[in-house]
Write an enzyme that holds these catalytic residues in place. Structure first.
Site, PDB file in Angstrom:
ATOM      1  N   ASN A  48      -6.756   1.512   2.701  1.00  0.00           N
ATOM      2  CA  ASN A  48      -7.501   2.754   2.915  1.00  0.00           C
ATOM      3  C   ASN A  48      -7.009   3.746   1.980  1.00  0.00           C
ATOM      4  O   ASN A  48      -7.839   4.718   1.423  1.00  0.00           O
ATOM      5  CB  ASN A  48      -7.253   3.361   4.290  1.00  0.00           C
ATOM      6  CG  ASN A  48      -7.713   2.472   5.490  1.00  0.00           C
ATOM      7  OD1 ASN A  48      -8.774   1.633   5.184  1.00  0.00           O
ATOM      8  ND2 ASN A  48      -7.083   2.856   6.644  1.00  0.00           N
ATOM      9  N   GLU A  74       0.801  -1.110   0.016  1.00  0.00           N
ATOM     10  CA  GLU A  74       0.074  -0.162   0.024  1.00  0.00           C
ATOM     11  C   GLU A  74       0.821   1.234   0.095  1.00  0.00           C
ATOM     12  O   GLU A  74       2.078   1.322   0.325  1.00  0.00           O
ATOM     13  CB  GLU A  74      -1.164   0.060   1.259  1.00  0.00           C
ATOM     14  CG  GLU A  74      -1.967   1.243   1.214  1.00  0.00           C
ATOM     15  CD  GLU A  74      -2.847   1.218   2.271  1.00  0.00           C
ATOM     16  OE1 GLU A  74      -3.726   1.868   2.542  1.00  0.00           O
ATOM     17  OE2 GLU A  74      -2.632   0.147   3.226  1.00  0.00           O
ATOM     18  N   GLU A  88      -6.231  -8.924   4.238  1.00  0.00           N
ATOM     19  CA  GLU A  88      -5.378  -8.182   5.384  1.00  0.00           C
ATOM     20  C   GLU A  88      -5.458  -9.004   6.494  1.00  0.00           C
ATOM     21  O   GLU A  88      -6.404  -9.236   7.186  1.00  0.00           O
ATOM     22  CB  GLU A  88      -6.037  -6.662   5.639  1.00  0.00           C
ATOM     23  CG  GLU A  88      -5.972  -5.835   4.403  1.00  0.00           C
ATOM     24  CD  GLU A  88      -5.910  -4.420   5.118  1.00  0.00           C
ATOM     25  OE1 GLU A  88      -6.080  -4.171   6.221  1.00  0.00           O
ATOM     26  OE2 GLU A  88      -6.603  -3.608   4.004  1.00  0.00           O
ATOM     27  N   GLN A 128       1.766  -5.745   5.896  1.00  0.00           N
ATOM     28  CA  GLN A 128       2.471  -5.311   4.695  1.00  0.00           C
ATOM     29  C   GLN A 128       3.556  -6.263   4.221  1.00  0.00           C
ATOM     30  O   GLN A 128       4.077  -7.056   5.197  1.00  0.00           O
ATOM     31  CB  GLN A 128       2.291  -3.831   4.175  1.00  0.00           C
ATOM     32  CG  GLN A 128       0.968  -3.181   4.109  1.00  0.00           C
ATOM     33  CD  GLN A 128       0.956  -2.105   3.855  1.00  0.00           C
ATOM     34  OE1 GLN A 128       1.592  -1.379   3.253  1.00  0.00           O
ATOM     35  NE2 GLN A 128      -0.091  -1.204   4.557  1.00  0.00           N
ATOM     36  N   ASN A 158     -12.352  -1.038  -0.596  1.00  0.00           N
ATOM     37  CA  ASN A 158     -11.559  -1.635   0.698  1.00  0.00           C
ATOM     38  C   ASN A 158     -12.376  -1.168   1.930  1.00  0.00           C
ATOM     39  O   ASN A 158     -12.810   0.202   2.179  1.00  0.00           O
ATOM     40  CB  ASN A 158      -9.995  -0.786   0.760  1.00  0.00           C
ATOM     41  CG  ASN A 158      -9.401  -1.135   2.042  1.00  0.00           C
ATOM     42  OD1 ASN A 158      -9.015  -2.252   2.292  1.00  0.00           O
ATOM     43  ND2 ASN A 158      -9.391  -0.199   2.979  1.00  0.00           N
ATOM     44  N   GLU A 159     -12.753  -1.836   2.824  1.00  0.00           N
ATOM     45  CA  GLU A 159     -13.255  -1.700   4.282  1.00  0.00           C
ATOM     46  C   GLU A 159     -14.248  -0.652   4.181  1.00  0.00           C
ATOM     47  O   GLU A 159     -14.311   0.542   4.950  1.00  0.00           O
ATOM     48  CB  GLU A 159     -12.104  -1.210   5.027  1.00  0.00           C
ATOM     49  CG  GLU A 159     -11.106  -2.368   5.524  1.00  0.00           C
ATOM     50  CD  GLU A 159     -10.130  -1.936   6.526  1.00  0.00           C
ATOM     51  OE1 GLU A 159     -10.128  -0.858   6.933  1.00  0.00           O
ATOM     52  OE2 GLU A 159      -9.271  -2.934   6.909  1.00  0.00           O
TER      53      GLU A 159
END
Length: 514
Positions: free
Chosen positions: A72, A27, A317, A375, A172-173
């Site tokens: 994010n 990310e 994740e 990550q 995402n989320e």
């Protein structure tokens, strides 16, 4: 010394292990990209600016697929900012992490890095500030052969061949109030449905044919994840199991987009609020419960449709994260450029939990088809770097690398016959049979016996343990203190694999015919 007796038989299987469960995550956050995988001024950097010391560690880690560009970050990202001549790319404020994004690394650089490291790309589309049209355009830029505005733009940027990105995450989320563009479950589910539809129309062969449409959601050819003609699309599940909307979110989202997606995502970060190693290891059990619950929810949605289609899972994740605090606690003021964020230093007990989580994934091989540790570099990562300097392995590097190397083929369903109950998984790949076992006991070894009489093996090829009774032992740039050690005396006798598993250790026992 405790003892544990298990049994394996070739007729009792769980499912095929998808290599994508050994994935990771890159990310635009902190130092994952800049001074992580990409640092043009580093002594080891190649002509593309990719750190070769990091690339070699990534290959050794055995990563198969990498999710990009977020996270994010993706919910405020314009993919067009990261393509074309670098001198023309804009500098943007990244509101997800409160930093400044130079966009000197983007889609095409990431594809070049994936090709160099022989990793499959997994991309996410921005369903936060953007939406359906952006999803359509991004797939066209990346995957269409040519003859259209966006595919020809890719040609102009020096990439005449399509990138052929198959795996895409639909946002995402999207349940999280911290997420740019967060929305209620059914609203997100309808958005995911429409985004998925146009992405498939751009990419999938036969997407407009009668048979294709008739098979939507009915177990037709396009739902086969190993068919390169079709995209694999993942809808956002809950951001974590503790969300107030958890479970209802999964049901409502899938109820809206069931026919158009293949996968529902799960996210989890392992905490240690009680501070003891014993309680920390219970994260392994909670992950097992989490996966089982999401499978049940997805199958309940299928049942309401009387559909044979089965939604698969992507744990895209996951990792240990509890020491370094949240980025907002450590962030400098003034939108800094790639500051160090959540650079967790892992220890021996963290390696135990990561190893236990990998065992859980193998034992759900029939439904978990992808997983990404978050990550890859510097950000709660198995690999750490110094800007301009060294790169090294964290403790969690080793269980992941060994699982990726040996945990392939078919996951076997083990029978626990007697004694201590370990965290246990087994795979069969051709003639090779591999057992993974975590001894949670922090003081005592465990004598493991596994009935393998029906598997045609009689030689222990690999017997390694990762762990230490000093559960706070860490690695450094100077010392790989938790490197795997040999398990002495492991053997096959009278049709049983026999080994003494050290205390506080995650173990690999891989066997072949003599």
């Amino acid at each position: 010394m405790a003892h544990a007796l298990y049994s394996l038989h070739p007729s009792f299987t769980i499912g095929e292990v998808d290599p994508r469960i050994y994935g990771s995550f890159v990310e635009h956050m902190g130092r994952c990209v800049y001074t992580g995988i990409f640092e043009p001024d580093h002594p080891s950097a190649d002509e593309n600016g990719f750190r070769q010391d990091v690339a070699e560690l990534v290959k050794e880690l055995g990563v198969t697929v990498v999710r990009y560009p977020g996270g994010n970050f993706v919910s405020g990202y314009n993919w067009e900012d990261g393509v074309g001549p670098v001198k023309d790319r804009p500098v943007r404020l990244d509101l997800a992490w409160g930093t400044r994004e130079p966009n000197t690394f983007g889609t095409n650089e990431f594809i070049d890095w994936c090709r160099q490291t022989e990793i499959e790309p997994m991309f996410a589309v921005n369903l936060g500030t953007r939406g359906i049209d952006d999803a359509r355009r991004f797939v066209e830029y990346c995957n269409h052969p040519g003859g259209t505005e966006l595919s020809d733009l890719r040609h102009e940027h020096g990439y005449p061949e399509p990138h052929g990105i198959k795996f895409w995450c639909l946002g995402n989320e999207m349940d999280g109030p911290w997420q740019i563009g967060a929305r209620p479950a059914r609203e997100y589910g309808r958005l995911a449905l429409q985004a998925a539809k146009v992405m498939r129309w751009v990419n999938d062969e036969l997407a407009h044919t009668r048979d294709y449409l008739a098979n939507m959601g009915q177990g037709g050819g396009r739902t086969q994840l190993d068919d390169d003609r079709f995209l694999t699309l993942a809808a956002c599940g809950s951001s974590n199991r503790e969300m107030k909307t958890y479970a209802r979110w999964e049901y409502d989202v899938l109820d809206e987009c069931f026919e158009a997606v293949d996968i529902i995502s799960l996210h989890t970060y392992f905490k240690n609020p009680e501070g003891t190693t014993e309680s920390f290891l219970e994260n392994i059990d909670r992950l097992d419960d989490y996966i089982s619950e999401v499978i049940a929810i997805a199958d309940a949605v299928a049942a309401t449709r009387r559909s044979p289609k089965r939604i698969m899972l992507s744990l895209d994740e996951w990792n240990v994260w509890y020491k370094s605090g949240h980025p907002v606690d450590t962030l400098d003021e003034g939108f800094p450029e790639h500051p160090p964020l959540i650079e967790e230093v892992f220890d021996a007990k963290d390696a135990m939990v990561v190893g236990g989580a990998l065992i859980v994934l193998l034992n759900h091989a029939d439904r978990v088809k992808a997983a990404c540790t978050a990550q890859l570099v510097n950000i709660i990562a198995p690999i750490m770097t110094e800007p301009g300097g060294r790169a090294w392995k964290q403790t969690i590097f080793h269980p992941f690398a060994l699982a990726s190397k040996y945990g392939r083929g078919t996951a076997l369903r083990a029978g626990h016959q007697d004694g201590a109950k370990l965290d246990f998984a087994a795979t069969r790949d051709g003639d090779r049979v591999t057992v993974f076992a975590l001894n949670r006991d922090l003081k005592e070894s465990c004598e493991l016996r596994v009935d393998v009489s029906g598997l045609g093996i009689d030689n222990v090829d690999v017997a390694l343990a990762v762990g230490n009774t000093d559960t706070e032992l860490t690695n450094t740039a100077e010392a790989d203190n938790l490197a795997p050690v040999n398990i002495e005396g492991a053997k096959i006798e009278d049709g049983h694999l026999v080994a003494s598993l050290p205390p506080a250790s995650w173990c690999v026992l891989s066997c072949l015919p003599g």
